[in-house]
Enzyme design. Sequence first.
Site, PDB file in Angstrom:
ATOM      1  N   ASP A 229     -19.807   4.635 -30.215  1.00 43.66           N
ATOM      2  CA  ASP A 229     -20.632   4.223 -29.073  1.00 43.66           C
ATOM      3  C   ASP A 229     -21.969   3.592 -29.466  1.00 43.66           C
ATOM      4  O   ASP A 229     -22.890   3.513 -28.644  1.00 43.66           O
ATOM      5  CB  ASP A 229     -20.847   5.411 -28.132  1.00 43.66           C
ATOM      6  CG  ASP A 229     -19.608   5.648 -27.279  1.00 43.66           C
ATOM      7  OD1 ASP A 229     -18.944   4.655 -26.916  1.00 43.66           O
ATOM      8  OD2 ASP A 229     -19.293   6.810 -26.979  1.00 43.66           O
TER       9      ASP A 229
ATOM     10  N   ASP B 160     -12.855   2.080 -24.139  1.00 43.21           N
ATOM     11  CA  ASP B 160     -14.309   1.917 -23.974  1.00 43.21           C
ATOM     12  C   ASP B 160     -14.931   1.111 -25.118  1.00 43.21           C
ATOM     13  O   ASP B 160     -15.973   0.474 -24.960  1.00 43.21           O
ATOM     14  CB  ASP B 160     -15.018   3.273 -23.916  1.00 43.21           C
ATOM     15  CG  ASP B 160     -14.226   4.353 -23.193  1.00 43.21           C
ATOM     16  OD1 ASP B 160     -12.996   4.259 -23.164  1.00 43.21           O
ATOM     17  OD2 ASP B 160     -14.834   5.282 -22.672  1.00 43.21           O
TER      18      ASP B 160
HETATM   19  N1  GLY Z   1     -17.370   5.931 -22.758  1.00 42.04           N
HETATM   20  C1  GLY Z   1     -17.050   7.134 -22.059  1.00 42.04           C
HETATM   21  C2  GLY Z   1     -16.931   6.963 -20.615  1.00 42.04           C
HETATM   22  O1  GLY Z   1     -16.808   5.886 -20.093  1.00 42.04           O
HETATM   23  O2  GLY Z   1     -16.964   7.970 -19.937  1.00 42.04           O
END
Ligand code: GLY
Length: 372
Positions: free
Chosen positions: A93, A154
Site C-alpha cells: 500500500d 487494490d
Molecule cells: N485496500 C483495502 C481496502 O480497499 O479496503
Amino acid sequence: MQEKDWARQVSNQIKEKMEKVANRTQHKIPYTTQNGVYDDWSDRICWWTNGFFGGMMWQLYHATKLPLYKQIALENEVKLDQNLMDSQGMDHDSGFKWLPTAVANYRLSGKKEARNRGILAADNLAGRYNLVGRFIRAWNDDGDGSKAGWAIIDCMMNLPLLYWAYEETNDPRYLHVAVNHARTVEQHFFREDGSVNHIVEFDPKTGDFVRAYGGQGYKEGSSWTRGQAWCIYGFTLSYLHTKNTEFLEYARKTADYFIAHIPASGLIPVDFVQPVDCTWEDSTAAVIAACGMLEIAKALEPEEGVSYREAALRLLHAIVENRCNWSDDCDNIVERCTAAYHDKEHEFSIIYGDYFFIEAIWKLTGEELFIW
Ligand code: GLY
C-alpha cells in the site's frame, strides 16, 4: 442547473465545511469519525489509509492556497517516516500512503526530501515483485510465508507510485514491475463478465495460480464493489501513465460491468451480489468508481466517453443528495462507507470516502491536483 455550476456549488460547500474541520483536526491522521469527530491513527502509523488525510489537505490547498492545509499535509508526511523505517509495516500500500503525501508535496514544491521519501517507498514496492509469478505481493505475514503468494486487486492503485518513480528516474525497472503486475491481473483476476476477484493466491515458488478468495466482499466469486472500483480507476491510471490502450480496455470492461449493476437509487452496495435482503452500502466504492469513470471519459472521444461521464455524475449526484453530511458539527462529509462485508461494523465514515469524493468533485471543477 448546469453540471459545472452544480459541481462548483458542491465544491464551495466542501471548502466552507473543511476549513472549520481542518482547524480542529490539526495534528491528527484520521481513519473514521467517533460521534462526528475525526479520530487519530498517528499511533498506528503503518495503517494503509494514513496518506489520505494528507492528500485531502493537498487537494484543498491546491484549490484554496490556505497555508493551514499545507501545514497539516506536511506534518502527515513527516509522521509517515516512522512507517518507512518499519520493514514489517511496509506492504504493497505504499502508493496509497506516499502518493497523496510525499509525492504530492514533491509535485508542488520540488523538495528533495519529499522526492526521497517517494523513491524509497517505490523501491520497497518494487522489491515485493515475485519474479516467477509476475505479481506484487500484497500483505505481510508472521514470517511463515503464508501470504507470500497473495496479490489483491487494490494494488492497481499502488502501481502509479512505480510509474512516477520511472518518470522521475528514467529507470525502466519500475515500469516493468508495474506493467507485468497489471498483465497478471488481466490474466488471473478478470472474469468473463468484466467483474474481478479481490484476492488471488499464487504459488510463490512456481508462480502457478492456486485459487481466488472473496476477501472483503460477500463470498468467493462475488463482486466486492470497492474492488471493482479500484480496478476501474487503477487500470485507467495504468493507461494514463503508459498510453497502452489494452489497459484502457480492461478499465472499460469493469466500468461497463459496474454501470450495468448500479441500483435505481444510484447508491452502491458493499457487494453487487450480496443477498437481496442485505442493504449495506459502501459509498467509497461509488466515489472511487466515479473518479475512474471521469478519467475514462476524458481518455475517449466524446461520443464514446459520454456514458462513463454520465454514470459518474449519477453516482456523485446520489452521494450528494443522500449521503453527504454538511453539518459543521460533524467532521466527515461522506456517510455509509463499509470496510468489508464480513466485518462487525458497516456504514460509517471512512477517510478515503471523503478523499475520493473531493477528488471527484475537483475533477468536475478543474481544481484537482493530480495525485496518482
Ligand atoms: N485496500 C483495502 C481496502 O480497499 O479496503
